[in-house]
Design a protein around this motif. Structure first.
Motif, mmCIF file in Angstrom:
data_model
loop_
_atom_site.group_PDB
_atom_site.id
_atom_site.type_symbol
_atom_site.label_atom_id
_atom_site.label_comp_id
_atom_site.label_asym_id
_atom_site.label_seq_id
_atom_site.Cartn_x
_atom_site.Cartn_y
_atom_site.Cartn_z
ATOM 1 N N THR A 105 11.096 2.439 -1.603
ATOM 2 C CA THR A 105 11.000 1.022 -1.965
ATOM 3 C C THR A 105 9.906 0.288 -1.189
ATOM 4 N N TYR A 106 9.234 0.974 -0.266
ATOM 5 C CA TYR A 106 8.248 0.313 0.597
ATOM 6 C C TYR A 106 7.029 1.208 0.785
ATOM 7 N N LEU A 107 5.846 0.636 0.563
ATOM 8 C CA LEU A 107 4.579 1.333 0.821
ATOM 9 C C LEU A 107 3.807 0.541 1.864
ATOM 10 N N ASP A 108 3.202 1.261 2.815
ATOM 11 C CA ASP A 108 2.415 0.620 3.866
ATOM 12 C C ASP A 108 1.142 1.433 4.107
ATOM 13 N N ASN A 109 0.020 0.966 3.579
ATOM 14 C CA ASN A 109 -1.271 1.653 3.711
ATOM 15 C C ASN A 109 -1.235 3.067 3.143
ATOM 16 N N THR A 110 -0.359 3.325 2.223
ATOM 17 C CA THR A 110 -0.078 4.671 1.734
ATOM 18 C C THR A 110 -1.278 5.333 1.070
ATOM 19 N N PHE A 111 -1.996 4.623 0.232
ATOM 20 C CA PHE A 111 -3.094 5.220 -0.532
ATOM 21 C C PHE A 111 -4.455 4.607 -0.217
ATOM 22 N N LYS A 127 9.841 -2.451 -3.713
ATOM 23 C CA LYS A 127 10.195 -3.818 -3.356
ATOM 24 C C LYS A 127 9.109 -4.498 -2.525
ATOM 25 N N SER A 128 8.385 -3.709 -1.729
ATOM 26 C CA SER A 128 7.367 -4.275 -0.841
ATOM 27 C C SER A 128 6.159 -3.349 -0.798
ATOM 28 N N VAL A 129 4.985 -3.937 -1.001
ATOM 29 C CA VAL A 129 3.729 -3.173 -1.011
ATOM 30 C C VAL A 129 2.776 -3.847 -0.041
ATOM 31 N N ASN A 130 2.399 -3.115 0.998
ATOM 32 C CA ASN A 130 1.554 -3.659 2.057
ATOM 33 C C ASN A 130 0.244 -2.871 2.131
ATOM 34 N N LEU A 150 4.049 -8.645 -2.073
ATOM 35 C CA LEU A 150 2.789 -7.949 -2.292
ATOM 36 C C LEU A 150 1.737 -8.553 -1.377
ATOM 37 N N VAL A 151 1.195 -7.727 -0.502
ATOM 38 C CA VAL A 151 0.133 -8.201 0.376
ATOM 39 C C VAL A 151 -1.168 -8.140 -0.422
ATOM 40 N N PHE A 152 -1.890 -9.255 -0.451
ATOM 41 C CA PHE A 152 -3.040 -9.401 -1.350
ATOM 42 C C PHE A 152 -4.091 -8.317 -1.183
ATOM 43 N N SER A 153 -4.259 -7.809 -0.012
ATOM 44 C CA SER A 153 -5.295 -6.793 0.203
ATOM 45 C C SER A 153 -4.882 -5.428 -0.330
ATOM 46 N N SER A 154 -3.757 -5.364 -1.014
ATOM 47 C CA SER A 154 -3.297 -4.104 -1.580
ATOM 48 C C SER A 154 -4.238 -3.573 -2.661
ATOM 49 N N PHE A 155 -5.043 -4.429 -3.271
ATOM 50 C CA PHE A 155 -5.915 -3.986 -4.354
ATOM 51 C C PHE A 155 -7.389 -4.270 -4.106
ATOM 52 N N LYS A 170 8.163 -12.480 -5.333
ATOM 53 C CA LYS A 170 8.512 -13.727 -4.662
ATOM 54 C C LYS A 170 7.404 -14.213 -3.753
ATOM 55 N N ARG A 171 6.577 -13.272 -3.285
ATOM 56 C CA ARG A 171 5.556 -13.661 -2.333
ATOM 57 C C ARG A 171 4.340 -12.751 -2.464
ATOM 58 N N ILE A 172 3.186 -13.363 -2.619
ATOM 59 C CA ILE A 172 1.915 -12.649 -2.578
ATOM 60 C C ILE A 172 1.147 -13.204 -1.409
ATOM 61 N N GLU A 173 0.832 -12.342 -0.480
ATOM 62 C CA GLU A 173 0.124 -12.772 0.739
ATOM 63 C C GLU A 173 -1.357 -12.536 0.597
#
Length: 173
Positions: A105-111, A127-130, A150-155, A170-173
């Motif tokens: 449910t959580y990715l952190d710098n994964t790709f 649920k959470s993508v960082n 969703l952390v904005f720098s994800s893409f 709920k939140r885009i950073e």
């Protein structure tokens, strides 16, 4: 007597903190799946969710174009569901397709930096993508319909990205 009592209480507090910190620590693991791929990460307890969590952060499978991440690992005689992926594929220039388990449910710098990555399977439960997909220049579409944060720098640097599905964010950073 008062001085002795203060010292005793101070030592008891230190003792209790030492015991509690032992329970809060994460245990690093290595796990080899049925395909001979070795995965590494940690098993830890999340006090907020009150659940044991498993994060995979490394893999020995860095030269494959297609990878399937295990949904559970065995550690010290127990089986645990994988719930997080850390920097496990970060910087990989070969990988094209990854299937992640529905338990994650959580990715952190994964790709981050996976320039050949064009497909990630089973993302709609996240649920959470960082910062997970930064510079994945071959990625065209991703379903994050359950993603809440969703952390904005994800893409950043995803030059081929055409479609991102967000339904409950709920939140885009």
């Amino acid at each position: 007597n008062q001085k002795i009592m203060k010292r005793f209480l101070f030592l008891m507090v230190l003792f209790c903190m030492g015991i509690l910190s032992g329970f809060a620590q994460d245990d690093n693991f290595t796990y080899t799946d049925g395909n001979g791929v070795t995965w590494g990460g940690y098993v830890g307890y999340d006090y907020e969710t009150q659940k044991t969590e498993v994060s995979i952060n490394t893999t020995s499978s860095n030269s494959e174009e297609e990878v399937v991440v295990p949904g559970e690992i065995s550690y010290e005689g127990e089986k645990y569901k994988v719930t997080k992926l850390g920097r496990v594929f970060s910087g990989n220039k070969i990988i094209e397709k990854v299937t992640i388990p529905k338990t994650v449910t959580y990715l952190d710098n994964t790709f981050s930096g996976c320039s050949a990555l064009s497909e990630v399977v089973n993302t709609n439960q996240l649920k959470s993508v960082n910062t997970a997909f930064g510079n994945c220049s071959s990625l065209k579409s991703i379903d994050l319909s359950s993603c809440e944060i969703l952390v904005f720098s994800s893409f950043v640097g995803c030059s081929q990205l055409e479609n991102v599905v967000l339904k409950v964010c709920k939140r885009i950073e």
